[in-house]
Design an enzyme around this catalytic site. Structure first.
Site, PDB file in Angstrom:
ATOM      1  N   ASP A  69       0.863  -1.182   0.000  1.00 51.70           N
ATOM      2  CA  ASP A  69       0.000   0.000   0.000  1.00 51.70           C
ATOM      3  C   ASP A  69       0.902   1.236   0.000  1.00 51.70           C
ATOM      4  O   ASP A  69       1.671   1.447   0.937  1.00 51.70           O
ATOM      5  CB  ASP A  69      -0.886  -0.027   1.253  1.00 51.70           C
ATOM      6  CG  ASP A  69      -1.766   1.203   1.340  1.00 51.70           C
ATOM      7  OD1 ASP A  69      -2.411   1.527   0.335  1.00 51.70           O
ATOM      8  OD2 ASP A  69      -1.789   1.848   2.399  1.00 51.70           O
ATOM      9  N   THR A 102      -3.057   5.078  -4.026  1.00 52.51           N
ATOM     10  CA  THR A 102      -1.953   5.843  -3.407  1.00 52.51           C
ATOM     11  C   THR A 102      -0.619   5.558  -4.094  1.00 52.51           C
ATOM     12  O   THR A 102       0.251   6.420  -4.125  1.00 52.51           O
ATOM     13  CB  THR A 102      -1.833   5.472  -1.913  1.00 52.51           C
ATOM     14  OG1 THR A 102      -1.818   4.055  -1.788  1.00 52.51           O
ATOM     15  CG2 THR A 102      -2.994   6.020  -1.136  1.00 52.51           C
ATOM     16  N   THR A 103      -0.456   4.343  -4.653  1.00 49.92           N
ATOM     17  CA  THR A 103       0.798   4.020  -5.354  1.00 49.92           C
ATOM     18  C   THR A 103       0.795   4.697  -6.723  1.00 49.92           C
ATOM     19  O   THR A 103       1.783   5.327  -7.120  1.00 49.92           O
ATOM     20  CB  THR A 103       0.939   2.489  -5.528  1.00 49.92           C
ATOM     21  OG1 THR A 103       0.649   1.870  -4.286  1.00 49.92           O
ATOM     22  CG2 THR A 103       2.327   2.116  -5.974  1.00 49.92           C
ATOM     23  N   ASP A 400      -9.115  -0.014   2.091  1.00 54.88           N
ATOM     24  CA  ASP A 400      -9.151   0.446   0.699  1.00 54.88           C
ATOM     25  C   ASP A 400     -10.462   0.042   0.026  1.00 54.88           C
ATOM     26  O   ASP A 400     -11.080   0.831  -0.683  1.00 54.88           O
ATOM     27  CB  ASP A 400      -7.972  -0.157  -0.095  1.00 54.88           C
ATOM     28  CG  ASP A 400      -6.651   0.557   0.224  1.00 54.88           C
ATOM     29  OD1 ASP A 400      -6.650   1.357   1.172  1.00 54.88           O
ATOM     30  OD2 ASP A 400      -5.647   0.310  -0.464  1.00 54.88           O
TER      31      ASP A 400
END
Length: 535
Positions: A69, A102-103, A400
């Protein structure tokens, strides 16, 4: 030390201890900042997509975290460089706002910085690059609106929601159970969602984990799970149609606020004191019985005598329950938290269909399930797993998935994943570049190239030939004019993301592009870096 003189000839200091500060100006400052941003993006690049690798991070106290994550990786890394900290903030704001992607947002920002560096080498002014990026991001966001698809769902037909959550979970460690976990996440969100206002309060979903069992044992409880057991081993373990008194006052005799001293010099005085104490406990227990309570949940502890009395009077009790859990129990059971025994009334009791105690494995650990509540707006996801790291990573993955389901309830539009949306935007931005007469068109083309880095990273992480794969998918999109072709990461034999059921939320994608552009613009506008030099 730099000295200057005012109109009266008095010296004053411009920059204190100048010889101890390092200073980077102009193009050097921008190059150094870009290098720092790219370094952070490079770390996360290999974690992108369903075949992305995990990172193992060791904390200062020896705690180990294994995750892919993006927000967690950057949070745990002790970043020192100021520009790298901006990238950490970027990932965090994507996590707060959307909860997923988020990545991808950091990888995109890194690619934009890389392209900006090439434009700077060509001699284009950083402000013109920043303006070009701004124009390109607007084109990309508008194009996403055009290619997005709306879908309808309701409480009974939530298959589209499950498919989108499955896409999110497929890039996590838990992908072998992604279907069941996605269903749990969607059911939990629909249980607490206000579908008329299109709002979801995720605080009402409690995620609890316990080491033991296997990941498949993860369950959704329509009620509250408390990591406590009954205060006395002989109290009943199963209570049906429970009326719950929720107390924040201790089961103890009242203590004077001032300093006091009691002299006991005869047995009679001690007997009187003991009798008085017993009377207090009697009254407390009797009050709970009188209002019709069949279970007492207390924030504080009990005296042993009170515990004994409660057991004799057949009134089960739970002690040392935390404040957050008390609030959730009050919301779920429709009860009120009572601060004093005098205020207990039948209306303030919470109601639950079943309260049961469950023990796990061979250990003596027990937990309390409060189910079939009067107001089932509060639910609990109970995660099981082989070790602590697995449970922590599952919690992050479930978070998530919950965020994705919440975003879809707020906005029903989706775009297709697998890099297809980025490729479609890249083509749209590239086509729009020719309409701008100035130097900005170079920056706009660079933006289009940067968008390609996401599908390229997906192909790379899946063990495919990145450039070949990307160019094949791109030509397929142009030839057939269908924006749903992406990278076949799972080797399904088709590039059509509709057949593979790979969805992403529209607002998540748009947020990624806007946030990455904002941060890159900010970095490009810095042309002077003054910092304390290392001793």
């Amino acid at each position: 030390m730099a000295l200057a003189f005012d109109e009266f000839g008095r010296p004053f200091i411009i920059l204190r201890e100048q010889d101890q500060k390092t200073r980077l100006r102009g193009i050097d400052a921008q190059k150094a900042n870009i290098a720092a941003g790219k370094a952070v993006a490079r770390i996360l690049r290999s974690s992108l997509g369903p075949k992305g690798m995990d990172k193992m991070l060791q904390g200062p106290d020896g705690d180990i975290t294994i995750t892919n994550d993006g927000a967690t990786i950057l949070e745990q890394m002790d970043v020192d460089n100021q520009i790298a900290k901006l990238m950490v903030e970027l990932s965090r704001s994507q996590d707060y706002e959307i909860g997923d992607g988020t990545t991808g947002v950091v990888v995109l920002a890194g690619a934009l910085l890389e392209q900006a560096e090439r434009q700077l080498d060509r001699g284009i002014h950083p402000i013109r690059i920043a303006e070009g990026y701004e124009m390109a991001s607007r084109v990309a966001v508008e194009h996403l609106e055009r290619i997005a698809q709306k879908f309808e769902f309701d409480v009974n037909n939530f298959e589209p929601l499950v498919k989108t959550c499955t896409t999110t979970l497929s890039s996590k460690i838990v992908n072998r159970c992604k279907r069941s976990l996605a269903e749990i996440a969607v059911k939990a969100v629909l249980a607490v969602a206000d579908l008329e206002r299109r709002d979801v309060n995720l605080d009402l979903i409690k995620v609890e984990g316990k080491v033991g069992g296997k990941l498949e044992d993860t369950e959704l409880i329509y009620g509250i799970l408390v990591d406590k057991d009954m205060s006395h081993p002989q109290m009943p373990k199963h209570i049906e149609d429970a009326h719950i008194a929720i107390l924040t006052c201790p089961f103890e005799p009242p203590k004077p606020k001032t300093k006091h001293k009691v002299d006991i010099d005869t047995v009679e005085k001690f007997q009187t004191l003991r009798k008085q104490e017993q009377q207090y406990f009697d009254e407390m227990v009797q009050k709970c019985k009188d209002v019709g309570a069949t279970l007492v949940i207390c924030q504080w502890g009990f005296d042993d005598e009170a515990n004994h009395l409660l057991m004799h009077r057949n009134l089960p009790a739970v002690r040392w329950v935390g404040g957050v859990e008390l609030e959730l129990i009050a919301i779920a059971t429709g009860g009120r938290i009572v601060p004093r025994f005098q205020e207990l009334t039948p209306e303030k009791l919470g109601k639950a269909g079943v309260v049961r105690e469950k023990s796990f494995g061979t250990t003596k650990e027990r937990m309390l399930y409060i189910e079939h509540c009067a107001n089932s707006k509060a639910v609990t996801i109970f995660i099981r797993g082989g070790n602590k790291m697995m449970i922590e990573e599952t919690k992050r993955s479930i978070h998530d998935a919950l965020c994705v389901a919440r975003n879809l309830i707020r906005n029903k539009s989706i775009v297709y994943g697998g890099g297809s949306a980025e490729i479609a935007c890249s083509l749209a931005v590239d086509a729009a570049a020719d309409k701008y007469p100035g130097v900005e068109q170079y920056a706009i083309r660079a933006f289009a190239e940067a968008l390609d880095s996401v599908p390229m990273a997906l192909a790379e992480n899946s063990g495919l030939q990145p450039i070949e794969t990307l160019s094949a998918v791109k030509s397929q999109q142009i030839k057939e004019n269908i924006p749903f072709y992406g990278i076949d990461c799972n080797d399904m034999g088709t590039n059509d993301m509709r057949k593979q059921d790979v969805f992403e939320t529209l607002i998540g994608k748009q947020q990624q592009i806007l946030l990455a552009t904002q941060v890159v613009k900010m970095i490009l506008k810095i042309d002077d870096v003054i910092s304390n030099s290392e001793y």
